[in-house]
Design a protein around this motif. Structure first.
Motif, PDB file in Angstrom:
ATOM      1  N   GLY A 140     -55.895  -1.660  19.938  1.00 29.90           N
ATOM      2  CA  GLY A 140     -56.969  -2.562  19.519  1.00 29.90           C
ATOM      3  C   GLY A 140     -56.898  -3.957  20.110  1.00 29.90           C
ATOM      4  O   GLY A 140     -57.841  -4.422  20.747  1.00 29.90           O
ATOM      5  N   HIS A 179     -62.462 -10.414  16.369  1.00 32.59           N
ATOM      6  CA  HIS A 179     -62.243  -8.990  16.643  1.00 32.59           C
ATOM      7  C   HIS A 179     -61.369  -8.509  15.505  1.00 32.59           C
ATOM      8  O   HIS A 179     -60.225  -8.957  15.351  1.00 32.59           O
ATOM      9  CB  HIS A 179     -61.550  -8.820  17.997  1.00 32.59           C
ATOM     10  N   VAL A 210     -66.427  -5.289  15.173  1.00 33.31           N
ATOM     11  CA  VAL A 210     -65.783  -4.640  14.040  1.00 33.31           C
ATOM     12  C   VAL A 210     -65.681  -3.138  14.288  1.00 33.31           C
ATOM     13  O   VAL A 210     -66.689  -2.481  14.585  1.00 33.31           O
ATOM     14  CB  VAL A 210     -66.584  -4.931  12.748  1.00 33.31           C
ATOM     15  N   GLY A 211     -64.480  -2.621  14.196  1.00 31.35           N
ATOM     16  CA  GLY A 211     -64.292  -1.194  14.431  1.00 31.35           C
ATOM     17  C   GLY A 211     -62.876  -0.778  14.113  1.00 31.35           C
ATOM     18  O   GLY A 211     -62.162  -1.479  13.397  1.00 31.35           O
ATOM     19  N   ALA A 212     -62.488   0.364  14.641  1.00 32.78           N
ATOM     20  CA  ALA A 212     -61.171   0.987  14.446  1.00 32.78           C
ATOM     21  C   ALA A 212     -61.134   1.864  13.202  1.00 32.78           C
ATOM     22  O   ALA A 212     -60.174   2.586  12.982  1.00 32.78           O
ATOM     23  CB  ALA A 212     -60.018  -0.022  14.431  1.00 32.78           C
ATOM     24  N   TYR A 215     -67.159   2.459   8.796  1.00 32.83           N
ATOM     25  CA  TYR A 215     -67.751   1.631   7.750  1.00 32.83           C
ATOM     26  C   TYR A 215     -69.248   1.867   7.803  1.00 32.83           C
ATOM     27  O   TYR A 215     -69.775   2.351   8.801  1.00 32.83           O
ATOM     28  CB  TYR A 215     -67.386   0.152   7.898  1.00 32.83           C
ATOM     29  N   SER A 234     -68.003  -1.327  17.055  1.00 34.88           N
ATOM     30  CA  SER A 234     -67.212  -1.013  18.242  1.00 34.88           C
ATOM     31  C   SER A 234     -66.414   0.258  17.977  1.00 34.88           C
ATOM     32  O   SER A 234     -65.665   0.328  17.002  1.00 34.88           O
ATOM     33  CB  SER A 234     -66.259  -2.189  18.500  1.00 34.88           C
ATOM     34  N   TYR A 235     -66.619   1.243  18.830  1.00 32.01           N
ATOM     35  CA  TYR A 235     -65.946   2.538  18.629  1.00 32.01           C
ATOM     36  C   TYR A 235     -65.008   2.862  19.790  1.00 32.01           C
ATOM     37  O   TYR A 235     -65.349   2.627  20.958  1.00 32.01           O
ATOM     38  CB  TYR A 235     -66.990   3.659  18.510  1.00 32.01           C
ATOM     39  N   GLY A 236     -63.888   3.414  19.462  1.00 28.90           N
ATOM     40  CA  GLY A 236     -62.983   3.884  20.501  1.00 28.90           C
ATOM     41  C   GLY A 236     -61.795   4.580  19.877  1.00 28.90           C
ATOM     42  O   GLY A 236     -61.658   4.622  18.659  1.00 28.90           O
ATOM     43  N   LEU A 237     -60.950   5.148  20.712  1.00 26.89           N
ATOM     44  CA  LEU A 237     -59.734   5.794  20.223  1.00 26.89           C
ATOM     45  C   LEU A 237     -58.671   5.695  21.299  1.00 26.89           C
ATOM     46  O   LEU A 237     -58.993   5.655  22.494  1.00 26.89           O
ATOM     47  CB  LEU A 237     -59.997   7.257  19.823  1.00 26.89           C
ATOM     48  N   SER A 238     -57.433   5.628  20.867  1.00 30.27           N
ATOM     49  CA  SER A 238     -56.325   5.406  21.810  1.00 30.27           C
ATOM     50  C   SER A 238     -56.357   6.399  22.953  1.00 30.27           C
ATOM     51  O   SER A 238     -56.092   6.048  24.098  1.00 30.27           O
ATOM     52  CB  SER A 238     -54.987   5.583  21.111  1.00 30.27           C
ATOM     53  N   GLU A 239     -56.664   7.665  22.630  1.00 30.20           N
ATOM     54  CA  GLU A 239     -56.632   8.717  23.645  1.00 30.20           C
ATOM     55  C   GLU A 239     -57.609   8.427  24.780  1.00 30.20           C
ATOM     56  O   GLU A 239     -57.466   8.940  25.878  1.00 30.20           O
ATOM     57  CB  GLU A 239     -56.985  10.072  23.012  1.00 30.20           C
ATOM     58  N   GLY A 242     -58.769   3.264  23.794  1.00 34.96           N
ATOM     59  CA  GLY A 242     -58.858   2.339  22.658  1.00 34.96           C
ATOM     60  C   GLY A 242     -60.268   1.803  22.553  1.00 34.96           C
ATOM     61  O   GLY A 242     -61.225   2.525  22.849  1.00 34.96           O
ATOM     62  N   THR A 300     -62.333  14.665  19.059  1.00 33.89           N
ATOM     63  CA  THR A 300     -62.074  13.382  18.388  1.00 33.89           C
ATOM     64  C   THR A 300     -61.991  13.531  16.872  1.00 33.89           C
ATOM     65  O   THR A 300     -61.446  12.670  16.210  1.00 33.89           O
ATOM     66  CB  THR A 300     -63.190  12.369  18.688  1.00 33.89           C
ATOM     67  N   ASP A 302     -64.408  12.975  15.095  1.00 34.37           N
ATOM     68  CA  ASP A 302     -65.376  11.999  14.589  1.00 34.37           C
ATOM     69  C   ASP A 302     -66.783  12.592  14.599  1.00 34.37           C
ATOM     70  O   ASP A 302     -67.186  13.226  15.570  1.00 34.37           O
ATOM     71  CB  ASP A 302     -65.358  10.732  15.453  1.00 34.37           C
ATOM     72  N   ARG A 326     -64.632  10.908   9.714  1.00 37.10           N
ATOM     73  CA  ARG A 326     -63.783  11.815  10.479  1.00 37.10           C
ATOM     74  C   ARG A 326     -63.821  13.148   9.778  1.00 37.10           C
ATOM     75  O   ARG A 326     -63.747  13.192   8.539  1.00 37.10           O
ATOM     76  CB  ARG A 326     -62.339  11.310  10.474  1.00 37.10           C
TER      77      ARG A 326
HETATM   78  O1  DLL Z   1     -58.893   2.459  16.442  1.00 41.77           O
HETATM   79  C1  DLL Z   1     -59.288   1.970  18.773  1.00 41.77           C
HETATM   80  C2  DLL Z   1     -60.157   0.832  18.387  1.00 41.77           C
HETATM   81  C3  DLL Z   1     -59.602  -0.414  18.213  1.00 41.77           C
HETATM   82  C4  DLL Z   1     -61.523   0.991  18.245  1.00 41.77           C
HETATM   83  C5  DLL Z   1     -60.408  -1.481  17.904  1.00 41.77           C
HETATM   84  C6  DLL Z   1     -62.347  -0.063  17.939  1.00 41.77           C
HETATM   85  C7  DLL Z   1     -61.781  -1.301  17.751  1.00 41.77           C
HETATM   86  P1  DLL Z   1     -57.041   4.739  17.103  1.00 41.77           P
HETATM   87  O2  DLL Z   1     -56.055   3.996  16.285  1.00 41.77           O
HETATM   88  O3  DLL Z   1     -56.552   5.782  18.012  1.00 41.77           O
HETATM   89  O4  DLL Z   1     -57.849   3.755  18.021  1.00 41.77           O
HETATM   90  O5  DLL Z   1     -58.094   5.347  16.096  1.00 41.77           O
HETATM   91  C8  DLL Z   1     -59.225   6.013  16.578  1.00 41.77           C
HETATM   92  O6  DLL Z   1     -60.521   5.421  14.638  1.00 41.77           O
HETATM   93  O7  DLL Z   1     -61.104   8.476  16.304  1.00 41.77           O
HETATM   94  C9  DLL Z   1     -62.221   7.017  14.704  1.00 41.77           C
HETATM   95  O8  DLL Z   1     -61.894   7.990  13.736  1.00 41.77           O
HETATM   96  C10 DLL Z   1     -61.832   5.672  14.164  1.00 41.77           C
HETATM   97  N1  DLL Z   1     -62.742   4.628  14.648  1.00 41.77           N
HETATM   98  C11 DLL Z   1     -62.564   3.770  15.638  1.00 41.77           C
HETATM   99  N2  DLL Z   1     -63.624   2.939  15.755  1.00 41.77           N
HETATM  100  C12 DLL Z   1     -64.530   3.311  14.818  1.00 41.77           C
HETATM  101  C13 DLL Z   1     -65.824   2.874  14.419  1.00 41.77           C
HETATM  102  C14 DLL Z   1     -58.673   2.718  17.612  1.00 41.77           C
HETATM  103  N3  DLL Z   1     -66.436   1.844  14.987  1.00 41.77           N
HETATM  104  C15 DLL Z   1     -60.070   6.505  15.442  1.00 41.77           C
HETATM  105  N4  DLL Z   1     -66.427   3.528  13.432  1.00 41.77           N
HETATM  106  C16 DLL Z   1     -61.333   7.159  15.917  1.00 41.77           C
HETATM  107  C17 DLL Z   1     -65.834   4.572  12.833  1.00 41.77           C
HETATM  108  C18 DLL Z   1     -63.965   4.393  14.122  1.00 41.77           C
HETATM  109  N5  DLL Z   1     -64.614   5.016  13.141  1.00 41.77           N
END
Ligand code: DLL
Length: 430
Positions: A140, A179, A210-212, A215, A234-239, A242, A300, A302, A326
């Motif tokens: 993140g 952020h 706002v994400g991670a 909501y 903001s959506y993403g995932l580490s794989e 991020g 994912t 998601d 999820r």
């Molecule tokens: O959470 C990456 C991230 C960081 C995204 C900062 C956005 C901002 P992980 O820890 O691998 O990476 O978790 C990923 O979190 O598969 C979703 O289930 C959930 N997720 C991430 N963003 C969102 C979002 C980061 N905006 C996992 N809305 C993902 C809903 C989210 N779920």
């Protein structure tokens, strides 16, 4: 404003052609370098040179988080270890973490994608971004950090926590952009209110990314009105790097997913079969532009859907809707499937409700929702409290079908979170 206008507005035809070309390169690369993928392709009688169109990807098996765990620490690497320059991990609830490696080029590319997001939402030189995500193995903070520096934004690498100091930083350095996770932002709103601060008067904030974690739209609206700022999802995932996989533009009607870097599919989470266009299902992602660790058809978990209509902002990359939850977060009470976001959505739209809540599952027949309410309401008339409680029960019942127990609790009494929140307490034995 655009960061890379040409690619962000590439015609759909050219974008698909670019995807196909990159997919071909990615498949050839992993076939040659990653035994796991070679085996998967051989097992399905598929060779990279068989690829004719993007749809052919459905001939390949999914990659699951279990596959990544099984490959831990570096089984899915497509470069020599010496070519990797950064490691991130993502831990689930159980077992080994997933390790994701990045080459120098991968990191540059990840920063480019997030730079697009920053500029798309009006952030640029002159802005001050307080990065309240966790620095470290979590993607993140670091990914955003380098992207913001690339754009020429002043970054305050505060990380989460120590809210008093966060406020000092905001005031002393005129922070304009946050952020942050939704859980921490909700807590911060509560903290500001208790400190008697009015963000519009006392701070220079303009927007927050706002994400991670999931909501609801109702939470977004609530926070926007509490702070008087714009919240971008903001959506993403580490794989998949991020943050910076998909991000809202100023229209805030879904998140543009950067399709030159990721190929998306939406499937039925049970059967794995493709969903019809626009239908909700599990998002499957394939990296199209990654060197160190390409991932093919990643599940994912998601739940989202694709918006194919053109966007007023001019970007051609399709959007995805807000993540409904999820697949793993879903729980069942009285046979009804429920996502925590459904509860959140209802609570955040009720006036008198504060920022924090918890869902307690004690049995398969009953759920209890504990919700903090605003101080004036909590200290007010008991009849008002009863009315509020009944209103919440009614609204929850119409959203989730099940009639929950509701407990109204004092503001500040439930656990708070600086990173991702944990709001569902499942005490049932499996
Ligand atoms: O959470 C990456 C991230 C960081 C995204 C900062 C956005 C901002 P992980 O820890 O691998 O990476 O978790 C990923 O979190 O598969 C979703 O289930 C959930 N997720 C991430 N963003 C969102 C979002 C980061 N905006 C996992 N809305 C993902 C809903 C989210 N779920």
């Amino acid at each position: 404003m655009f960061w890379q206008k040409e690619i962000e507005t590439l015609s759909r035809d050219k974008l698909s052609a670019l995807q196909l070309e990159r997919l071909g390169r990615t498949l050839a690369r992993v076939y040659e370098r990653v035994p796991f993928y070679r085996k998967a392709m051989d097992g399905n009688g598929f060779r990279p040179e068989d690829l004719r169109g993007l749809k052919d990807i459905t001939a390949l098996p999914f990659t699951t988080r279990e596959d990544l765990r099984a490959g831990y620490p570096d089984g899915l690497l497509a470069v020599e270890r010496t070519e990797a320059v950064r490691l991130h991990t993502s831990s689930g609830t159980t077992g080994k973490p997933k390790a994701i490696f990045f080459s120098r080029r991968d990191l540059d590319q990840a920063a480019e994608l997030l730079a697009r997001c920053l500029v798309m939402t009006g952030t640029g030189p002159g802005d001050v971004l307080q990065n309240m995500m966790t620095y470290g193995l979590f993607t993140g903070a670091l990914m955003m950090h380098y992207a913001a520096e690339k754009v020429g934004i002043l970054v305050i690498p505060s990380g989460p926590g120590n809210t008093e100091r966060q406020l000092d930083l905001m005031r002393d350095f005129g922070t304009t952009v946050l952020h942050i996770t939704p859980s921490y932002l909700l807590y911060l709103a509560d903290y500001l209110a208790r400190a008697g601060l009015d963000p519009a008067r006392d701070l220079k904030l303009k927007r927050a990314y706002v994400g991670a974690e999931p909501y609801s739209e109702e939470t977004r609206r609530k926070i926007e009105s509490l702070y008087g700022i714009d919240i971008y999802n903001s959506y993403g995932l580490s794989e998949m790097n991020g943050p910076g996989v998909a991000f809202e533009c100023a229209g805030k009607q879904g998140m543009h997913l950067w399709e030159d870097n990721f190929l998306m599919e939406v499937v039925d989470p049970e059967t794995g079969r493709p969903r019809a266009e626009g239908e909700a299902g599990e998002l499957i992602l394939t990296t199209l532009n990654r060197e160190a660790m390409p991932i093919i058809r990643y599940r994912t978990r998601d739940i989202t859907s694709v918006i194919s209509e053109p966007c007023a902002c001019g970007r051609t990359h399709r959007r995805i809707t807000r993540i409904a939850g999820r697949a793993d977060d879903m729980f069942i009470v009285r046979g009804v499937n429920i996502f925590p976001q459904q509860v959140e959505r209802v609570l955040m739209a009720v006036s008198g409700v504060a920022q924090n809540y918890q869902i307690i599952l004690d049995s398969y027949d009953q759920m209890t929702v504990r919700v903090e309410i605003q101080r004036e309401v909590f200290d007010g008339h008991v009849e008002h409290l009863i009315r509020l409680k009944n209103l919440i029960i009614d609204r929850l019942r119409s959203e989730i079908v099940v009639r929950p127990e509701v407990e109204l609790v004092e503001p500040g009494s439930l656990p708070t979170f600086e990173g991702k929140g944990k709001r569902v307490i499942d005490r049932r034995t499996m």
